[in-house]
Design an enzyme around this catalytic site. Structure first.
Site, PDB file in Angstrom:
ATOM      1  N   ASN A 186      -5.931  -3.172  -2.499  1.00  0.00           N
ATOM      2  CA  ASN A 186      -6.151  -1.665  -2.921  1.00  0.00           C
ATOM      3  C   ASN A 186      -4.741  -1.232  -3.575  1.00  0.00           C
ATOM      4  OD1 ASN A 186      -6.887   1.021  -3.400  1.00  0.00           O
ATOM      5  ND2 ASN A 186      -5.975   1.612  -1.303  1.00  0.00           N
ATOM      6  N   TYR A 228     -15.324   3.661   9.935  1.00  0.00           N
ATOM      7  CA  TYR A 228     -13.710   2.597   9.820  1.00  0.00           C
ATOM      8  C   TYR A 228     -13.309   3.516  11.249  1.00  0.00           C
ATOM      9  CZ  TYR A 228      -9.038   4.107   8.374  1.00  0.00           C
ATOM     10  OH  TYR A 228      -7.631   4.842   8.762  1.00  0.00           O
ATOM     11  N   GLY A 278       0.594  -1.530  -0.046  1.00  0.00           N
ATOM     12  CA  GLY A 278       0.129  -0.112  -0.133  1.00  0.00           C
ATOM     13  C   GLY A 278       1.138   1.882  -0.460  1.00  0.00           C
ATOM     14  N   SER A 301      -4.776   5.766  13.606  1.00  0.00           N
ATOM     15  CA  SER A 301      -5.443   7.233  13.005  1.00  0.00           C
ATOM     16  C   SER A 301      -6.045   8.020  13.636  1.00  0.00           C
ATOM     17  CB  SER A 301      -6.373   7.203  11.562  1.00  0.00           C
ATOM     18  OG  SER A 301      -6.796   7.769  11.243  1.00  0.00           O
ATOM     19  N   ALA A 302      -5.794   9.124  13.246  1.00  0.00           N
ATOM     20  CA  ALA A 302      -6.309  10.502  14.147  1.00  0.00           C
ATOM     21  C   ALA A 302      -7.855  10.590  13.694  1.00  0.00           C
ATOM     22  CB  ALA A 302      -5.728  12.468  13.375  1.00  0.00           C
ATOM     23  N   LEU A 320      -3.581  -6.982  -2.013  1.00  0.00           N
ATOM     24  CA  LEU A 320      -3.891  -5.914  -2.942  1.00  0.00           C
ATOM     25  C   LEU A 320      -5.192  -6.032  -3.408  1.00  0.00           C
ATOM     26  CD1 LEU A 320      -1.498  -8.600  -5.018  1.00  0.00           C
ATOM     27  CD2 LEU A 320      -0.687  -6.781  -3.618  1.00  0.00           C
ATOM     28  N   ARG A 330     -18.459  17.967   3.264  1.00  0.00           N
ATOM     29  CA  ARG A 330     -18.727  16.909   3.590  1.00  0.00           C
ATOM     30  C   ARG A 330     -18.632  16.431   5.424  1.00  0.00           C
ATOM     31  NH1 ARG A 330     -13.296  13.626   2.447  1.00  0.00           N
ATOM     32  NH2 ARG A 330     -12.119  14.463   4.457  1.00  0.00           N
ATOM     33  N   ASP A 348      -4.253 -12.354   2.621  1.00  0.00           N
ATOM     34  CA  ASP A 348      -5.796 -11.677   3.470  1.00  0.00           C
ATOM     35  C   ASP A 348      -4.903 -12.519   4.325  1.00  0.00           C
ATOM     36  OD1 ASP A 348      -7.691 -11.046   4.813  1.00  0.00           O
ATOM     37  OD2 ASP A 348      -8.146 -10.704   2.614  1.00  0.00           O
ATOM     38  N   LYS A 360      -9.636   1.765   3.772  1.00  0.00           N
ATOM     39  CA  LYS A 360      -8.851   3.239   5.256  1.00  0.00           C
ATOM     40  C   LYS A 360      -9.782   4.170   4.683  1.00  0.00           C
ATOM     41  CE  LYS A 360      -6.083   4.898   2.006  1.00  0.00           C
ATOM     42  NZ  LYS A 360      -5.190   5.330   1.302  1.00  0.00           N
ATOM     43  N   LYS A 362     -10.387   1.605  14.092  1.00  0.00           N
ATOM     44  CA  LYS A 362      -9.729   2.056  14.546  1.00  0.00           C
ATOM     45  C   LYS A 362      -9.402   2.389  16.169  1.00  0.00           C
ATOM     46  CE  LYS A 362      -6.981   1.845  10.788  1.00  0.00           C
ATOM     47  NZ  LYS A 362      -5.502   1.242  10.043  1.00  0.00           N
TER      48      LYS A 362
HETATM   49  P1  NAD Z   1      -2.968   1.387   1.196  1.00  0.00           P
HETATM   50  O1  NAD Z   1      -4.970   1.591   0.993  1.00  0.00           O
HETATM   51  O2  NAD Z   1      -2.255   2.097   0.461  1.00  0.00           O
HETATM   52  O3  NAD Z   1      -2.800   0.200   1.706  1.00  0.00           O
HETATM   53  C1  NAD Z   1      -3.317  -0.517   3.171  1.00  0.00           C
HETATM   54  C2  NAD Z   1      -2.846  -2.155   1.916  1.00  0.00           C
HETATM   55  O4  NAD Z   1      -3.303  -2.968   2.695  1.00  0.00           O
HETATM   56  C3  NAD Z   1      -3.207  -2.205   0.697  1.00  0.00           C
HETATM   57  O5  NAD Z   1      -1.987  -2.823   0.100  1.00  0.00           O
HETATM   58  C4  NAD Z   1      -4.573  -3.358   0.775  1.00  0.00           C
HETATM   59  O6  NAD Z   1      -4.438  -3.899  -0.355  1.00  0.00           O
HETATM   60  C5  NAD Z   1      -4.267  -3.980   2.190  1.00  0.00           C
HETATM   61  N1  NAD Z   1      -5.357  -5.329   2.727  1.00  0.00           N
HETATM   62  C6  NAD Z   1      -6.200  -4.163   3.061  1.00  0.00           C
HETATM   63  N2  NAD Z   1      -7.151  -5.075   3.806  1.00  0.00           N
HETATM   64  C7  NAD Z   1      -6.734  -6.459   4.204  1.00  0.00           C
HETATM   65  C8  NAD Z   1      -6.739  -7.701   4.081  1.00  0.00           C
HETATM   66  N3  NAD Z   1      -7.424  -7.838   4.840  1.00  0.00           N
HETATM   67  N4  NAD Z   1      -5.612  -8.289   3.951  1.00  0.00           N
HETATM   68  C9  NAD Z   1      -4.429  -8.162   3.674  1.00  0.00           C
HETATM   69  N5  NAD Z   1      -4.006  -6.523   3.128  1.00  0.00           N
HETATM   70  C10 NAD Z   1      -5.221  -6.314   3.018  1.00  0.00           C
HETATM   71  O7  NAD Z   1      -3.577   2.735   2.810  1.00  0.00           O
HETATM   72  P2  NAD Z   1      -2.676   3.832   3.172  1.00  0.00           P
HETATM   73  O8  NAD Z   1      -2.707   4.866   2.895  1.00  0.00           O
HETATM   74  O9  NAD Z   1      -1.279   3.032   3.097  1.00  0.00           O
HETATM   75  O10 NAD Z   1      -3.144   2.840   4.738  1.00  0.00           O
HETATM   76  C11 NAD Z   1      -2.279   2.203   5.645  1.00  0.00           C
HETATM   77  C12 NAD Z   1      -2.826   2.017   7.268  1.00  0.00           C
HETATM   78  O11 NAD Z   1      -2.128   2.860   7.811  1.00  0.00           O
HETATM   79  C13 NAD Z   1      -4.357   1.574   6.813  1.00  0.00           C
HETATM   80  O12 NAD Z   1      -4.925   0.777   7.976  1.00  0.00           O
HETATM   81  C14 NAD Z   1      -5.070   3.103   7.529  1.00  0.00           C
HETATM   82  O13 NAD Z   1      -5.800   2.768   7.388  1.00  0.00           O
HETATM   83  C15 NAD Z   1      -3.717   3.530   8.058  1.00  0.00           C
HETATM   84  N6  NAD Z   1      -4.095   5.261   8.103  1.00  0.00           N
HETATM   85  C16 NAD Z   1      -3.951   5.183   6.884  1.00  0.00           C
HETATM   86  C17 NAD Z   1      -4.023   6.725   6.729  1.00  0.00           C
HETATM   87  C18 NAD Z   1      -4.203   7.937   5.221  1.00  0.00           C
HETATM   88  O14 NAD Z   1      -4.642   9.231   5.248  1.00  0.00           O
HETATM   89  N7  NAD Z   1      -3.548   6.910   4.771  1.00  0.00           N
HETATM   90  C19 NAD Z   1      -4.226   7.812   7.809  1.00  0.00           C
HETATM   91  C20 NAD Z   1      -4.282   7.354   8.888  1.00  0.00           C
HETATM   92  C21 NAD Z   1      -4.250   5.783   8.995  1.00  0.00           C
HETATM   93  C1  WQD Z   2      -8.681  16.855   4.418  1.00  0.00           C
HETATM   94  C2  WQD Z   2      -9.499  17.966   3.936  1.00  0.00           C
HETATM   95  C3  WQD Z   2     -11.661  18.160   3.675  1.00  0.00           C
HETATM   96  C4  WQD Z   2     -11.161  15.693   0.059  1.00  0.00           C
HETATM   97  C5  WQD Z   2      -9.440  11.338   6.042  1.00  0.00           C
HETATM   98  C6  WQD Z   2     -10.347  10.107   7.452  1.00  0.00           C
HETATM   99  C7  WQD Z   2      -8.800   9.820   8.738  1.00  0.00           C
HETATM  100  C8  WQD Z   2      -7.006   9.736   7.413  1.00  0.00           C
HETATM  101  C9  WQD Z   2      -6.945  11.054   6.698  1.00  0.00           C
HETATM  102  C10 WQD Z   2      -7.372   7.447   7.782  1.00  0.00           C
HETATM  103  C11 WQD Z   2     -10.989  18.819   4.562  1.00  0.00           C
HETATM  104  C12 WQD Z   2     -11.263  18.955   2.353  1.00  0.00           C
HETATM  105  C13 WQD Z   2     -11.218  16.592   0.976  1.00  0.00           C
HETATM  106  C14 WQD Z   2     -11.666  16.322  -1.754  1.00  0.00           C
HETATM  107  C15 WQD Z   2     -11.962  18.936  -0.105  1.00  0.00           C
HETATM  108  N1  WQD Z   2      -7.041   8.395   7.180  1.00  0.00           N
HETATM  109  N2  WQD Z   2     -11.382  17.333   0.723  1.00  0.00           N
HETATM  110  N3  WQD Z   2     -12.111  18.337  -1.726  1.00  0.00           N
HETATM  111  O1  WQD Z   2     -10.698  13.847   6.364  1.00  0.00           O
HETATM  112  O2  WQD Z   2      -9.061  14.813   7.339  1.00  0.00           O
HETATM  113  O3  WQD Z   2      -9.053  12.166   7.039  1.00  0.00           O
HETATM  114  O4  WQD Z   2      -8.175  11.066   5.695  1.00  0.00           O
HETATM  115  O5  WQD Z   2      -7.292   6.667   8.792  1.00  0.00           O
HETATM  116  O6  WQD Z   2      -9.172   9.167   9.102  1.00  0.00           O
HETATM  117  O7  WQD Z   2     -10.739  10.682   7.632  1.00  0.00           O
HETATM  118  O8  WQD Z   2      -8.455  13.640   4.790  1.00  0.00           O
HETATM  119  O9  WQD Z   2      -7.580  14.167   2.893  1.00  0.00           O
HETATM  120  O10 WQD Z   2     -10.142  13.292   3.366  1.00  0.00           O
HETATM  121  O11 WQD Z   2      -9.651  15.815   3.667  1.00  0.00           O
HETATM  122  O12 WQD Z   2     -12.126  19.578  -0.315  1.00  0.00           O
HETATM  123  O13 WQD Z   2     -11.785  16.269  -2.613  1.00  0.00           O
HETATM  124  O14 WQD Z   2      -9.764  18.121   2.637  1.00  0.00           O
HETATM  125  O15 WQD Z   2     -13.149  18.415   3.520  1.00  0.00           O
HETATM  126  O16 WQD Z   2     -10.869  19.155   4.966  1.00  0.00           O
HETATM  127  P1  WQD Z   2      -9.322  13.826   5.974  1.00  0.00           P
HETATM  128  P2  WQD Z   2      -9.127  14.466   3.668  1.00  0.00           P
END
Ligand code: NAD
Ligand code: WQD
Length: 354
Positions: free
Chosen positions: A40, A165, A15, A141-142, A38, A310, A70, A101, A169
């Site tokens: 995502n 979601y 990911g 996650s925050a 895979l 949103r 998985d 996510k 977490k």
């Molecule tokens: P991503 O989707 O790119 O990566 C997640 C990976 O997990 C993907 O490659 C997907 O194929 C794999 N996956 C999902 N379910 C699975 C399963 N059951 N078994 C095996 N693999 C599986 O997302 P990311 O942004 O890289 O996020 C990674 C982690 O961080 C996630 O747990 C997400 O919730 C967390 N997170 C992400 C963000 C963000 O903004 N990107 C913020 C906070 C937390």
């Molecule tokens: C950021 C800002 C939107 C898209 C989410 C999850 C959080 C974490 C990160 C995983 C906000 C604005 C967004 C768009 C926009 N993920 N926006 N147009 O909402 O802070 O957090 O992703 O854990 O759990 O809730 O991130 O990037 O979606 O949004 O105006 O097309 O951008 O309203 O103010 P967010 P975001």
């Protein structure tokens, strides 16, 4: 402790975050088993990780083993741990990133999210216990904080997740708390609560490559910049912020990747503990500011329209990162300009992702 040649399991390793974390640990000399369904991501990223390391002079090829699978398949997890044991390279720690996510999808398919994120995590924890693997860094996650009154969110803030979601977490963190007690406080656990990770490795060789249209702001901006989307929808221009658009704490993916390494080293070198850490810069940037900076750094135009707020959004979400900095000695070094530049470098090289 010298961890070079330790073997770690990285779930979700192909990911966005996982690929950068794999790269970081390989560079530090670890053997990495990357497990991903895979759902995502693409396994093509593994080749790019190897090529990137080689281009930087690291002989890491062979230290990255990819398993397609998985985390809900417990037998497969056992096989992964067993295989390593037979090779005399047991998995000593897990970096657990696999998960779904999308906030929107989690509302439409709540049960899938509970099953994938929570049941999958329980499998990981069970198999770790079976194989006496006691160290884990978990990607939280925050979003678990939900709506906060505080301008800077601390780790002791109450959990108020606003969607399924976020609830998965928060629940996984609660389960980890119970496992810590169950183990008579013998486990080493770190929950990394990411704020908004964006950007890419500065080489542009790896980056965010989702299988569906992104919902998050930064990957959407990238798609507008390369013409895959017509314009950006800005959700709300009447938030109680300085310019009316939502404020977030964007953190460079390479700084975020480093925090996993520092968290694991801290766990290994200190007494067993459970450590909750905010991973953000402590700096807030509005949507409008991010768009302006992206345009000016990359000399491009991001057309946008204002839309209604949103559902479920908050106005401001910024980390108090003082505890992470103190405990880990971690310093997020890259600024918002670096995030925009590196993200665009990746997108320019791979406009259609992997
Ligand atoms: P991503 O989707 O790119 O990566 C997640 C990976 O997990 C993907 O490659 C997907 O194929 C794999 N996956 C999902 N379910 C699975 C399963 N059951 N078994 C095996 N693999 C599986 O997302 P990311 O942004 O890289 O996020 C990674 C982690 O961080 C996630 O747990 C997400 O919730 C967390 N997170 C992400 C963000 C963000 O903004 N990107 C913020 C906070 C937390
Ligand atoms: C950021 C800002 C939107 C898209 C989410 C999850 C959080 C974490 C990160 C995983 C906000 C604005 C967004 C768009 C926009 N993920 N926006 N147009 O909402 O802070 O957090 O992703 O854990 O759990 O809730 O991130 O990037 O979606 O949004 O105006 O097309 O951008 O309203 O103010 P967010 P975001």
């Amino acid at each position: 402790m010298d961890c070079e040649k330790d073997t770690i399991l990285i779930t979700g390793g192909t990911g966005f975050i996982g690929s950068h974390v794999c790269y970081f640990f390989l560079k530090k000399g670890f053997n990495v088993v990357s497990l991903d369904s895979l759902v995502n991501s693409s396994k093509k990223v593994n080749k790019n990780i190897d090529n990137l390391l080689l281009s930087e002079g690291y002989e890491a090829t062979g230290n990255l083993k990819f398993v397609k699978g998985d985390i809900r398949n417990k037998d497969l997890l056992r096989c992964v741990f067993n295989d390593q044991l037979k090779k005399n390279k047991p998995i000593s720690s897990v970096i657990h990133l696999a998960g779904l996510k999308s906030v929107k999808q989690s509302k439409l398919n709540a049960l899938d999210y509970w099953s994938n994120n929570v049941c999958g995590s329980i499998n990981i924890f069970n198999v770790m216990k079976e194989f006496k693997c006691n160290s884990i860094v978990f990607s939280s996650s925050a979003t678990i904080y939900g709506i906060s009154e505080n301008p800077l969110i601390k780790e002791n803030e109450e959990f108020k997740p606003q969607n399924p979601y976020g609830k998965t977490k928060a629940t996984i963190e609660k389960i980890l708390e119970d496992i810590f007690e169950e183990s008579y406080k013998s486990m080493r656990i770190s929950n990394l609560r990411y704020f908004n990770p964006i950007g890419a490795h500065p080489s542009g060789m790896i980056g965010e490559s989702p299988n569906t249209t992104p919902e998050n702001l930064f990957p959407y901006i990238l798609q507008v910049a390369c013409g895959r989307q017509k314009e950006l929808n800005i959700y709300g221009n009447n938030w109680p912020t300085h310019d009316g658009t939502g404020v977030r704490d964007y953190i460079h993916i390479m700084d975020l990747a480093e925090s996993h390494y520092l968290a694991l080293i801290h766990l290994i070198n200190n007494k067993p503990q459970i450590l909750n850490l905010n991973i953000g810069t402590g700096i807030g940037t509005s949507v409008k500011e991010l768009v302006n900076i992206f345009e000016s750094v990359n000399k491009c135009n991001i057309p946008f329209v204002y839309k209604d707020r949103r559902d479920g959004d908050v106005s401001i979400c910024v980390a108090d990162n003082s505890y992470s900095k103190k405990v880990l000695g971690w310093i997020p070094r890259r600024n918002i300009q670096d995030m925009c530049k590196d993200g665009w470098k990746w997108m320019s090289k791979f406009p259609n992702g992997f």
